[in-house]
Design an enzyme around this catalytic site. Structure first.
Site, PDB file in Angstrom:
ATOM      1  N   LYS A   1     -11.903   1.176  -2.012  1.00 43.39           N
ATOM      2  CA  LYS A   1     -10.862   1.758  -2.862  1.00 43.39           C
ATOM      3  C   LYS A   1     -11.385   1.832  -4.300  1.00 43.39           C
ATOM      4  O   LYS A   1     -12.116   2.748  -4.630  1.00 43.39           O
ATOM      5  CB  LYS A   1      -9.570   0.969  -2.701  1.00 43.39           C
ATOM      6  CG  LYS A   1      -8.996   1.115  -1.285  1.00 43.39           C
ATOM      7  CD  LYS A   1      -7.724   0.381  -1.067  1.00 43.39           C
ATOM      8  CE  LYS A   1      -7.067   0.661   0.271  1.00 43.39           C
ATOM      9  NZ  LYS A   1      -7.913   0.667   1.460  1.00 43.39           N
TER      10      LYS A   1
ATOM     11  N   SER B   1       0.790  -1.223   0.000  1.00 41.31           N
ATOM     12  CA  SER B   1       0.000   0.000   0.000  1.00 41.31           C
ATOM     13  C   SER B   1       0.825   1.278   0.000  1.00 41.31           C
ATOM     14  O   SER B   1       0.358   2.317  -0.452  1.00 41.31           O
ATOM     15  CB  SER B   1      -0.945   0.007   1.210  1.00 41.31           C
ATOM     16  OG  SER B   1      -0.212  -0.025   2.426  1.00 41.31           O
TER      17      SER B   1
ATOM     18  N   HIS C   1      -5.453  -3.145  -2.790  1.00 42.66           N
ATOM     19  CA  HIS C   1      -4.968  -2.143  -3.742  1.00 42.66           C
ATOM     20  C   HIS C   1      -4.805  -2.704  -5.149  1.00 42.66           C
ATOM     21  O   HIS C   1      -4.224  -2.042  -6.015  1.00 42.66           O
ATOM     22  CB  HIS C   1      -3.641  -1.566  -3.258  1.00 42.66           C
ATOM     23  CG  HIS C   1      -3.760  -0.793  -1.991  1.00 42.66           C
ATOM     24  ND1 HIS C   1      -4.049   0.556  -1.954  1.00 42.66           N
ATOM     25  CD2 HIS C   1      -3.664  -1.188  -0.695  1.00 42.66           C
ATOM     26  CE1 HIS C   1      -4.100   0.963  -0.696  1.00 42.66           C
ATOM     27  NE2 HIS C   1      -3.882  -0.073   0.084  1.00 42.66           N
TER      28      HIS C   1
END
Length: 382
Positions: free
Chosen positions: A235, A175, A203
């Site tokens: 995300k 990350s 991610h």
């Protein structure tokens, strides 16, 4: 005799002073709904948090189910919308089943602690997210920490164990700097030595892999035995919540054993509706991840950084005070960028963390890159 009692929390003042002196004090940034600042500090990689279909789905879910799920999912907190999203998510990821938690943090803690305990071994690397680290600590298993991506060290740890079960945990995309872990090699090591591999794709979903299905799918490992995927809807899907995906047996075990699922109120209906709609947008436009990566390349080239393997461009400043000043320089010019300092990153590596979005125009990327470059020069980082 009168006893004078002092405040038992008075030590917090000294602690705060020490944190401030080290340049590590944090103040949450309060955003205004009317702000015109360009946001390159979020993880909204595909720009879906404001997509009309995603917003409409959130509003429809509130109208149908109300504002909250009202209880643990094992009481009455599971709606038909939760199940529909889980089924669609599992199909997208190529797994038998998926289970949605109210956050990615709780998904990781729940998965790790349900899969390993006393008498077991967990092998984690130095790039693991804090939620995985906390899951390891709470599990009470023996934990071996290896250097990031060191497959040989993981093999040695697994080969030398005498525990009944072993679990390897890793992020697929780290990350902080956006680099990709060697997932195929890690799976090979775990599989050869009888261990389960848990891969946090937080991610990676929406960023890497065919149609944004993540690094696991990119490696051809979707649905592989002994492989567990965790991830988030907060995300690339622009909403909220976390998930664990894998076999149907895994889902059943988590429902019975994952305390962060059992004792937590279920993810609210608006977030479920929004995340499911965002997944639909991604399915309908599988080129979105390619658009994102093209934008990342354009920004990295404009700012003079190496092209990363994900949506994260990490720009080392070094000193935490300088990093804060560089972020403030950008903010004063209506640009929001991430500022990461210890303990999020090792000492001496404080940085600006810029996250590029797929919905930004090329001209915008060039202009914000110029601001970031000016900020780094202003604090002596260039």
């Amino acid at each position: 005799m009168t006893t004078v009692h002092t405040d038992p929390l008075s030590w917090l003042d000294d602690e705060a002073a020490a944190i401030a002196a080290a340049g590590l004090h944090r103040t949450p940034l309060v955003r205004s709904a009317s702000s015109t600042a360009i946001n390159l500090a979020s993880n909204d990689y595909l720009g879906l948090s404001r997509h009309p279909a995603v917003i409409a789905a959130a509003q429809a879910a509130v109208g149908a189910w109300g504002a909250g799920s009202t209880s643990s999912r094992l009481v009455v907190g599971t709606t038909a919308a939760h199940i529909d999203f889980e089924d669609d998510l599992a199909d997208f990821l190529g797994t038998e089943a998926a289970l949605v938690f109210s956050s990615g943090y709780l998904a990781n803690v729940g998965a790790v602690t349900a899969l390993a305990g006393r008498g077991d071994l967990i092998v984690s690397d130095t790039g693991a997210h804090a939620s995985l680290i906390d899951g390891c600590r709470l599990s009470r298993a023996r934990v071996v920490v290896t250097e990031r991506g060191d497959v040989d060290a993981i093999r040695r740890a697994l080969a030398g164990r005498d525990e009944r079960r072993a679990l390897v945990v890793t992020d697929s995309i780290y990350s902080i700097d956006g680099e990709v872990a060697p997932i195929a090699e890690l799976y090979g090591a775990a599989h050869d030595l009888g261990a389960t591999l848990l891969v946090d794709e937080a991610h990676a979903v929406g960023v890497r892999g065919p149609g944004g299905r993540g690094v696991v799918a990119e490696c051809g490992l979707s649905g592989a035995p002994g492989l567990v995927i965790t991830g988030v809807a907060s995300k690339s899907l622009g909403a909220q919540g976390g998930f664990v995906a894998g076999s149907a047996a895994l889902r059943g075990h988590l429902i019975d054993r994952a305390r962060s699922f059992i004792f937590d109120t279920g993810l609210n209906p608006a977030a479920v509706g929004a995340a499911h709609a965002a997944l639909g947008v991604l399915r309908a436009d599988p080129e979105l991840p390619n658009t994102l990566r093209s934008s990342v390349r354009a920004f990295a080239e404009a700012v003079g950084a190496h092209t990363p393997q994900s949506a994260v461009v990490s720009l080392i400043v070094g000193d935490p005070v300088a990093a804060v000043a560089a972020a403030a320089y950008c903010r004063d010019r209506d640009l929001l960028v991430g500022c990461f300092r210890p303990p999020s990153v090792p000492a001496g590596t404080s940085r600006l963390r810029v996250t590029v979005r797929a919905d930004l125009e090329p001209t915008t990327l060039v202009s914000v890159a110029a601001v970031v470059d000016e900020a780094l020069r202003a604090v002596g980082a260039r």
